[in-house]
Design a protein around this motif. Structure first.
Motif, mmCIF file in Angstrom:
data_model
loop_
_atom_site.group_PDB
_atom_site.id
_atom_site.type_symbol
_atom_site.label_atom_id
_atom_site.label_comp_id
_atom_site.label_asym_id
_atom_site.label_seq_id
_atom_site.Cartn_x
_atom_site.Cartn_y
_atom_site.Cartn_z
ATOM 1 N N LEU A 1 22.179 95.922 -10.810
ATOM 2 C CA LEU A 1 23.165 95.726 -9.210
ATOM 3 C C LEU A 1 24.083 95.809 -9.077
ATOM 4 O O LEU A 1 24.295 95.858 -7.823
ATOM 5 C CB LEU A 1 21.902 94.375 -8.855
ATOM 6 N N ARG A 2 24.754 95.662 -10.252
ATOM 7 C CA ARG A 2 26.534 95.397 -9.872
ATOM 8 C C ARG A 2 26.691 96.994 -9.860
ATOM 9 O O ARG A 2 27.635 97.698 -9.839
ATOM 10 C CB ARG A 2 26.891 95.006 -11.255
ATOM 11 N N HIS A 3 25.575 98.179 -10.030
ATOM 12 C CA HIS A 3 26.357 99.382 -9.964
ATOM 13 C C HIS A 3 25.470 100.297 -8.847
ATOM 14 O O HIS A 3 26.324 101.459 -8.311
ATOM 15 C CB HIS A 3 26.085 100.102 -11.915
ATOM 16 N N PHE A 4 23.895 99.501 -9.206
ATOM 17 C CA PHE A 4 23.529 100.519 -7.174
ATOM 18 C C PHE A 4 22.640 99.280 -6.721
ATOM 19 O O PHE A 4 22.714 98.005 -6.684
ATOM 20 C CB PHE A 4 22.575 101.920 -8.086
ATOM 21 N N THR A 5 22.408 99.797 -5.904
ATOM 22 C CA THR A 5 21.340 98.443 -4.573
ATOM 23 C C THR A 5 20.429 99.491 -5.041
ATOM 24 O O THR A 5 20.256 100.573 -4.282
ATOM 25 C CB THR A 5 21.827 99.122 -3.345
ATOM 26 N N LEU A 6 19.505 98.707 -4.908
ATOM 27 C CA LEU A 6 17.967 98.400 -5.191
ATOM 28 C C LEU A 6 17.275 98.418 -3.256
ATOM 29 O O LEU A 6 17.458 97.070 -3.192
ATOM 30 C CB LEU A 6 17.262 98.114 -5.645
ATOM 31 N N GLY A 7 16.276 98.436 -2.610
ATOM 32 C CA GLY A 7 15.439 98.283 -1.710
ATOM 33 C C GLY A 7 14.099 98.502 -2.155
ATOM 34 O O GLY A 7 14.045 100.116 -2.993
ATOM 35 N N ARG A 8 12.772 97.611 -1.580
ATOM 36 C CA ARG A 8 12.116 98.608 -1.828
ATOM 37 C C ARG A 8 10.804 98.171 -0.231
ATOM 38 O O ARG A 8 9.869 97.077 -0.506
ATOM 39 C CB ARG A 8 10.735 97.092 -2.841
ATOM 40 N N PRO A 9 11.094 98.780 0.407
ATOM 41 C CA PRO A 9 10.485 99.049 2.066
ATOM 42 C C PRO A 9 9.585 99.233 1.719
ATOM 43 O O PRO A 9 8.647 99.893 0.413
ATOM 44 C CB PRO A 9 11.157 99.909 2.656
ATOM 45 N N ALA A 10 8.440 98.805 2.842
ATOM 46 C CA ALA A 10 6.926 98.658 2.769
ATOM 47 C C ALA A 10 6.364 99.549 3.634
ATOM 48 O O ALA A 10 6.925 100.721 3.909
ATOM 49 C CB ALA A 10 6.021 97.458 3.498
ATOM 50 N N ALA A 11 5.269 100.918 2.431
ATOM 51 C CA ALA A 11 4.950 101.908 3.335
ATOM 52 C C ALA A 11 3.923 101.599 4.502
ATOM 53 O O ALA A 11 3.643 100.319 5.006
ATOM 54 C CB ALA A 11 4.227 102.653 2.981
ATOM 55 N N HIS A 12 3.060 102.342 5.673
ATOM 56 C CA HIS A 12 2.260 101.985 6.403
ATOM 57 C C HIS A 12 0.885 101.230 5.953
ATOM 58 O O HIS A 12 0.666 102.320 4.996
ATOM 59 C CB HIS A 12 2.213 103.263 7.193
ATOM 60 N N PRO A 13 0.843 101.037 6.325
ATOM 61 C CA PRO A 13 -0.555 99.652 6.196
ATOM 62 C C PRO A 13 -1.548 100.755 5.885
ATOM 63 O O PRO A 13 -2.599 100.547 4.935
ATOM 64 C CB PRO A 13 -1.209 98.811 7.019
ATOM 65 N N ASP A 14 -1.906 101.953 6.695
ATOM 66 C CA ASP A 14 -3.149 102.800 5.975
ATOM 67 C C ASP A 14 -2.991 103.531 5.052
ATOM 68 O O ASP A 14 -3.709 104.422 5.206
ATOM 69 C CB ASP A 14 -3.185 103.799 7.713
ATOM 70 N N LEU A 15 -1.620 103.543 4.246
ATOM 71 C CA LEU A 15 -1.800 104.350 3.063
ATOM 72 C C LEU A 15 -1.562 103.045 1.674
ATOM 73 O O LEU A 15 -1.886 103.833 0.413
ATOM 74 C CB LEU A 15 0.282 104.513 3.300
ATOM 75 N N ASP A 16 -2.044 101.866 2.382
ATOM 76 C CA ASP A 16 -1.715 100.893 1.463
ATOM 77 C C ASP A 16 -2.864 101.196 0.302
ATOM 78 O O ASP A 16 -2.444 100.909 -0.612
ATOM 79 C CB ASP A 16 -2.454 99.331 1.994
ATOM 80 N N LEU A 17 -4.037 102.338 0.596
ATOM 81 C CA LEU A 17 -5.223 102.770 -0.153
ATOM 82 C C LEU A 17 -4.321 102.917 -1.695
ATOM 83 O O LEU A 17 -4.821 102.790 -2.552
ATOM 84 C CB LEU A 17 -6.244 103.290 -0.378
ATOM 85 N N TRP A 18 -3.470 104.017 -1.210
ATOM 86 C CA TRP A 18 -2.999 105.063 -2.361
ATOM 87 C C TRP A 18 -1.933 104.922 -2.395
ATOM 88 O O TRP A 18 -1.395 105.098 -3.695
ATOM 89 C CB TRP A 18 -3.052 106.507 -1.754
ATOM 90 N N VAL A 19 -0.788 104.087 -1.929
ATOM 91 C CA VAL A 19 0.870 103.558 -1.829
ATOM 92 C C VAL A 19 0.972 102.545 -2.177
ATOM 93 O O VAL A 19 0.460 101.766 -1.345
ATOM 94 C CB VAL A 19 1.583 104.191 -0.727
ATOM 95 N N ASP A 20 1.570 102.134 -3.404
ATOM 96 C CA ASP A 20 1.729 100.939 -3.492
ATOM 97 C C ASP A 20 3.497 100.405 -2.814
ATOM 98 O O ASP A 20 2.919 99.564 -2.027
ATOM 99 C CB ASP A 20 2.260 100.517 -5.110
ATOM 100 N N ARG A 21 4.155 100.881 -3.102
ATOM 101 C CA ARG A 21 5.740 100.943 -2.067
ATOM 102 C C ARG A 21 6.302 102.017 -2.220
ATOM 103 O O ARG A 21 6.488 102.964 -2.608
ATOM 104 C CB ARG A 21 5.913 99.593 -2.789
#
Length: 295
Positions: free
Chosen positions: A15-35
């Motif tokens: 994290l000293r060299h890059f920025t990292l984000g983990r936004p949530a996907a739409h709730p209706d995609l939750d069955l297949w998509v982690d994030r």
């Protein structure tokens, strides 16, 4: 839950060299998509950083831009990454950005309609990155593709993602793309797989395939076929990777005082066997991994 936040090796250094984000996907995609996930870097001229990841048993979709080529493709590109069984290394130079989709274990296969006779043979992508347009277009055979576009709508998605100014815009664009292509029929085999994977992740006492088959009253060959078909790797690999992730999280957090106790707690016969497997996966033994880095 089918994943944790392990994976990025030496995260504080990274994290000293890059920025990292983990936004949530739409709730209706939750069955297949982690994030979703985002990475952005801008390094000085001549500088570079080798980012290493101990990957999860999941496929990723990525829209990438910046200095290239990367993964053998000129930038920009929209790629599908299969499960990476070795350490995943990427040398960051110049500037770049990635907006990614992390599917749940087996999620991409289920999303493409594997249980209804279509779908994608995800095992063919293990340890490979391919152009998403080749998967969703005429050559891929996946139900995720759009019949109105020969490339499954990938060119339009890529242009929109790259033109977006903020991550919340990119999230909305990816949500729209995936929601328009989500399966209309539930996949019971995939839901069975999700339950097994969630238990394998959460319960550190599950340290062998036999313990999993006993817990779920399933034949070993049946479990093997289920994982190979949906995830692209076998249950033994998934189980060992989850326990290595447990070890990595504890080491990164400074919670380990005795490696021998850590090893036996997570299912290794002794410290020597744990050190061997950790070194094979990460590239260095645990004591070197946790040693302070210069700068």
């Amino acid at each position: 839950m089918t994943s944790n936040l392990a994976g990025v090796l030496r995260p504080d250094e990274g994290l000293r060299h890059f920025t990292l984000g983990r936004p949530a996907a739409h709730p209706d995609l939750d069955l297949w998509v982690d994030r979703y996930w985002t990475v952005r870097w801008e390094l000085p001229p001549g500088a570079s950083y080798l980012s290493s990841v101990l990957s999860h048993p999941a496929l990723h979709l990525s829209v990438e831009s910046g200095d290239g080529p990367r993964h053998g493709f000129p930038m920009p590109a929209t790629l599908l990454h299969g499960v990476v069984t070795r350490r995943f290394d990427i040398l960051l130079r110049g500037e770049g950005r990635v907006f990614g989709v992390k599917f749940r274990p087996g999620g991409f296969a289920a999303f493409t309609g594997l249980d209804t006779g279509g779908g994608v043979d995800v095992a063919s992508y293990t340890d490979r990155a391919v152009l998403l347009a080749d998967v969703l277009g005429g050559g891929g055979g996946g139900a995720i593709g759009s019949p109105a576009a020969a490339d499954g709508g990938v060119a339009e998605l890529q242009a929109s993602i790259l033109a977006a100014g903020e991550d919340d815009e990119r999230v909305a664009l990816m949500d729209e793309f995936l929601l328009a292509r989500r399966p209309s029929v539930a996949d019971p085999r995939y839901q069975e797989l999700l339950a097994i994977v969630a238990e394998m992740l959460a319960d550190r006492s599950l340290t062998s395939v036999q313990s999993v088959t006993d817990r779920f009253n399933v034949e070993p060959r049946t479990l093997q076929r289920l994982f190979r078909r949906y995830v692209g790797v076998g249950p033994k690999w998934v189980l060992r990777r989850f326990r290595l992730h447990d070890a990595q999280l504890m080491l990164d957090a400074g919670e380990v005082e005795d490696l021998a106790t850590l090893a036996t707690t997570l299912g290794w016969f002794d410290q020597a066997h744990f050190t061997r497997d950790f070194r094979a996966a990460v590239g260095v033994p645990p004591r070197v991994y946790t040693a302070p880095t210069p700068g």
